[in-house]
Design a protein around this motif. Structure first.
Motif, PDB file in Angstrom:
ATOM      1  N   GLY A  86       0.786  -1.222   0.000  1.00 50.89           N
ATOM      2  CA  GLY A  86       0.000   0.000   0.000  1.00 50.89           C
ATOM      3  C   GLY A  86       0.818   1.272   0.000  1.00 50.89           C
ATOM      4  O   GLY A  86       2.047   1.256   0.026  1.00 50.89           O
ATOM      5  N   ASN A  87       0.108   2.376  -0.019  1.00 50.56           N
ATOM      6  CA  ASN A  87       0.671   3.709  -0.001  1.00 50.56           C
ATOM      7  C   ASN A  87       1.277   3.999   1.359  1.00 50.56           C
ATOM      8  O   ASN A  87       0.690   3.655   2.390  1.00 50.56           O
ATOM      9  CB  ASN A  87      -0.451   4.705  -0.322  1.00 50.56           C
ATOM     10  CG  ASN A  87       0.014   6.132  -0.235  1.00 50.56           C
ATOM     11  OD1 ASN A  87       0.161   6.674   0.861  1.00 50.56           O
ATOM     12  ND2 ASN A  87       0.243   6.723  -1.378  1.00 50.56           N
ATOM     13  N   ASP A  90      -1.034   5.695   4.007  1.00 50.70           N
ATOM     14  CA  ASP A  90      -2.050   4.789   4.560  1.00 50.70           C
ATOM     15  C   ASP A  90      -1.419   3.795   5.527  1.00 50.70           C
ATOM     16  O   ASP A  90      -1.998   3.481   6.566  1.00 50.70           O
ATOM     17  CB  ASP A  90      -2.762   4.022   3.436  1.00 50.70           C
ATOM     18  CG  ASP A  90      -3.579   4.930   2.529  1.00 50.70           C
ATOM     19  OD1 ASP A  90      -3.965   6.041   2.977  1.00 50.70           O
ATOM     20  OD2 ASP A  90      -3.815   4.543   1.375  1.00 50.70           O
ATOM     21  N   ASN A  93      -0.371   5.474   8.858  1.00 48.80           N
ATOM     22  CA  ASN A  93      -1.584   5.761   9.628  1.00 48.80           C
ATOM     23  C   ASN A  93      -2.146   4.494  10.266  1.00 48.80           C
ATOM     24  O   ASN A  93      -2.571   4.514  11.422  1.00 48.80           O
ATOM     25  CB  ASN A  93      -2.630   6.458   8.761  1.00 48.80           C
ATOM     26  CG  ASN A  93      -2.257   7.902   8.462  1.00 48.80           C
ATOM     27  OD1 ASN A  93      -1.541   8.546   9.238  1.00 48.80           O
ATOM     28  ND2 ASN A  93      -2.728   8.416   7.344  1.00 48.80           N
TER      29      ASN A  93
END
Length: 116
Positions: A86-87, A90, A93
């Motif tokens: 993923g990014n 993201d 977080n």
């Protein structure tokens, strides 16, 4: 706490030792206090965990890494969270929120220098 995300093009890399760079986040009391870019040095077998320790990294987040790196990280007291995709925003977080999970996978394929 210093958390290093192994990154290629703002996405978590799937091969730890060959990432473009690490984005290092300073996290305190479940809040991101700052970040910096840490360049990945030229690949030398077994050296990257020591380099990260020298840069006071507490946690590494990556797609995958080989067993040797897993063992070296553990011996140096660096927590490894593997199997992540993923990014990077993201992912950090999710880490801060406590929802990021590590998968107990180990890379069995070894890329050789120059085969990125």
């Amino acid at each position: 706490m210093r958390i290093a995300l192994a990154v290629d093009d703002n996405m978590i890399t799937q091969h730890f030792g060959y990432c473009e760079y690490f984005v290092v986040y300073e996290v305190e009391d479940k809040q991101i206090k700052g970040s910096e870019i840490l360049k990945n040095p030229p690949h030398q077998k077994g050296q990257l965990p020591k380099y990260l320790k020298e840069n006071n990294i507490d946690v590494v987040i990556t797609g995958n890494m080989g067993q040797m790196a897993v063992n070296l990280m553990a011996n140096l007291g660096i927590e490894c969270i593997r199997g992540v995709k993923g990014n990077l925003v993201d992912v950090i977080n999710a880490y801060v929120e406590g929802t990021l999970e590590s998968k107990d996978t180990v890379c069995n394929q070894h890329k050789h220098h120059g085969e990125h």
